[in-house]
Design a protein around this motif. Structure first.
Motif, PDB file in Angstrom:
ATOM      1  N   SER A  33       5.479   2.193  -3.566  1.00 59.60           N
ATOM      2  CA  SER A  33       6.152   2.570  -4.804  1.00 59.60           C
ATOM      3  C   SER A  33       7.663   2.549  -4.592  1.00 59.60           C
ATOM      4  O   SER A  33       8.142   2.449  -3.456  1.00 59.60           O
ATOM      5  CB  SER A  33       5.709   3.966  -5.256  1.00 59.60           C
ATOM      6  N   GLY A  34       8.388   2.656  -5.700  1.00 61.07           N
ATOM      7  CA  GLY A  34       9.844   2.756  -5.621  1.00 61.07           C
ATOM      8  C   GLY A  34      10.602   1.492  -5.949  1.00 61.07           C
ATOM      9  O   GLY A  34      11.839   1.497  -5.984  1.00 61.07           O
ATOM     10  N   GLY A  35       9.887   0.402  -6.185  1.00 59.14           N
ATOM     11  CA  GLY A  35      10.569  -0.842  -6.523  1.00 59.14           C
ATOM     12  C   GLY A  35      11.144  -0.805  -7.929  1.00 59.14           C
ATOM     13  O   GLY A  35      10.950   0.147  -8.679  1.00 59.14           O
ATOM     14  N   ARG A  80      15.031   3.052  -2.631  1.00 61.33           N
ATOM     15  CA  ARG A  80      14.225   3.642  -1.563  1.00 61.33           C
ATOM     16  C   ARG A  80      12.768   3.398  -1.880  1.00 61.33           C
ATOM     17  O   ARG A  80      12.256   3.900  -2.899  1.00 61.33           O
ATOM     18  CB  ARG A  80      14.484   5.137  -1.418  1.00 61.33           C
ATOM     19  N   LEU A  81      12.103   2.661  -1.029  1.00 59.10           N
ATOM     20  CA  LEU A  81      10.676   2.398  -1.182  1.00 59.10           C
ATOM     21  C   LEU A  81       9.879   3.422  -0.381  1.00 59.10           C
ATOM     22  O   LEU A  81      10.311   3.866   0.682  1.00 59.10           O
ATOM     23  CB  LEU A  81      10.332   0.995  -0.705  1.00 59.10           C
ATOM     24  N   SER A  82       8.708   3.750  -0.905  1.00 56.12           N
ATOM     25  CA  SER A  82       7.787   4.654  -0.221  1.00 56.12           C
ATOM     26  C   SER A  82       6.431   3.979  -0.105  1.00 56.12           C
ATOM     27  O   SER A  82       6.063   3.150  -0.940  1.00 56.12           O
ATOM     28  CB  SER A  82       7.634   5.961  -0.991  1.00 56.12           C
ATOM     29  N   CYS A  83       5.693   4.363   0.911  1.00 55.83           N
ATOM     30  CA  CYS A  83       4.329   3.868   1.076  1.00 55.83           C
ATOM     31  C   CYS A  83       3.471   4.978   1.646  1.00 55.83           C
ATOM     32  O   CYS A  83       3.717   5.452   2.758  1.00 55.83           O
ATOM     33  CB  CYS A  83       4.295   2.665   2.001  1.00 55.83           C
ATOM     34  N   THR A  85      15.090 -10.141  -3.349  1.00 54.12           N
ATOM     35  CA  THR A  85      14.066 -10.108  -4.391  1.00 54.12           C
ATOM     36  C   THR A  85      12.733 -10.570  -3.822  1.00 54.12           C
ATOM     37  O   THR A  85      12.623 -11.663  -3.269  1.00 54.12           O
ATOM     38  CB  THR A  85      14.477 -10.999  -5.570  1.00 54.12           C
ATOM     39  N   ALA A  86      11.721  -9.707  -3.938  1.00 51.40           N
ATOM     40  CA  ALA A  86      10.411  -9.985  -3.339  1.00 51.40           C
ATOM     41  C   ALA A  86       9.462  -8.853  -3.703  1.00 51.40           C
ATOM     42  O   ALA A  86       9.869  -7.831  -4.252  1.00 51.40           O
ATOM     43  CB  ALA A  86      10.531 -10.076  -1.814  1.00 51.40           C
ATOM     44  N   VAL A  87       8.198  -9.045  -3.356  1.00 48.92           N
ATOM     45  CA  VAL A  87       7.229  -7.952  -3.383  1.00 48.92           C
ATOM     46  C   VAL A  87       7.186  -7.370  -1.969  1.00 48.92           C
ATOM     47  O   VAL A  87       7.045  -8.114  -0.994  1.00 48.92           O
ATOM     48  CB  VAL A  87       5.836  -8.429  -3.813  1.00 48.92           C
ATOM     49  N   TYR A  88       7.320  -6.057  -1.888  1.00 49.81           N
ATOM     50  CA  TYR A  88       7.396  -5.371  -0.602  1.00 49.81           C
ATOM     51  C   TYR A  88       6.091  -4.616  -0.336  1.00 49.81           C
ATOM     52  O   TYR A  88       5.550  -3.951  -1.218  1.00 49.81           O
ATOM     53  CB  TYR A  88       8.570  -4.407  -0.581  1.00 49.81           C
ATOM     54  N   GLY A 124      -2.110  -3.432   0.429  1.00 49.23           N
ATOM     55  CA  GLY A 124      -1.906  -2.761  -0.844  1.00 49.23           C
ATOM     56  C   GLY A 124      -1.398  -3.730  -1.895  1.00 49.23           C
ATOM     57  O   GLY A 124      -1.296  -4.942  -1.657  1.00 49.23           O
ATOM     58  N   GLN A 125      -1.059  -3.183  -3.057  1.00 45.34           N
ATOM     59  CA  GLN A 125      -0.588  -4.011  -4.164  1.00 45.34           C
ATOM     60  C   GLN A 125       0.867  -4.408  -4.023  1.00 45.34           C
ATOM     61  O   GLN A 125       1.318  -5.367  -4.648  1.00 45.34           O
ATOM     62  CB  GLN A 125      -0.771  -3.254  -5.484  1.00 45.34           C
ATOM     63  N   GLY A 126       1.585  -3.671  -3.212  1.00 42.89           N
ATOM     64  CA  GLY A 126       3.004  -3.955  -3.056  1.00 42.89           C
ATOM     65  C   GLY A 126       3.820  -3.386  -4.202  1.00 42.89           C
ATOM     66  O   GLY A 126       3.281  -2.890  -5.205  1.00 42.89           O
ATOM     67  N   THR A 127       5.122  -3.443  -4.039  1.00 45.04           N
ATOM     68  CA  THR A 127       6.044  -2.997  -5.088  1.00 45.04           C
ATOM     69  C   THR A 127       7.130  -4.062  -5.255  1.00 45.04           C
ATOM     70  O   THR A 127       7.710  -4.531  -4.270  1.00 45.04           O
ATOM     71  CB  THR A 127       6.625  -1.607  -4.772  1.00 45.04           C
TER      72      THR A 127
END
Length: 114
Positions: free
Chosen positions: A7-9, A19-22, A90-93, A105-108
């Motif tokens: 999350s966080g994207g 800030r991304l979280s997982c 720019t990307a899915v993280y 996971g699904q990524g953000t």
């Protein structure tokens, strides 16, 4: 069941921060090395940052000095602080323990654009 929830994207301007979280479940999180990966359309998914159970970190040259990986073992969560972002970020993280064979996971989605 092993699960990774990123999350966080979002949309951020060049030079900005995110800030991304997982949140991880179903694994022995405190004993696993964790990594952040990103997938740019048309490219392979690439590993950009890792953190060991003892908080030793390593970064790809493309993000070194701008991104910081950290973890909270009490919360089974790994973070990615992204500073001075660029359009090429720019990307899915995704987060994932390197070398394992779990489902991803699904990524953000992170989009860097003005």
């Amino acid at each position: 069941q092993v699960q990774f929830v990123e999350s966080g994207g979002g949309l951020v301007q060049p030079g900005g921060s995110l800030r991304l979280s997982c949140a991880a479940s179903g694994i022995s999180f405190s004993t696993e090395a964790m990594g952040w990966y990103r997938h740019i359309p048309g490219n392979h998914r690439e590993l950009i940052a890792t953190i060991t159970p003892r908080n030793s970190t390593n970064y790809d040259d493309s993000v070194k000095g701008r991104f910081t990986i950290s973890r909270d073992n009490a919360k089974n969560t790994v973070y990615l602080q992204m500073n001075s972002v660029k359009p090429e970020d720019t990307a899915v993280y995704y987060c994932y323990p390197p070398g394992r064979l779990y489902a991803w996971g699904q990524g953000t989605q992170v989009t860097v654009s003005s």
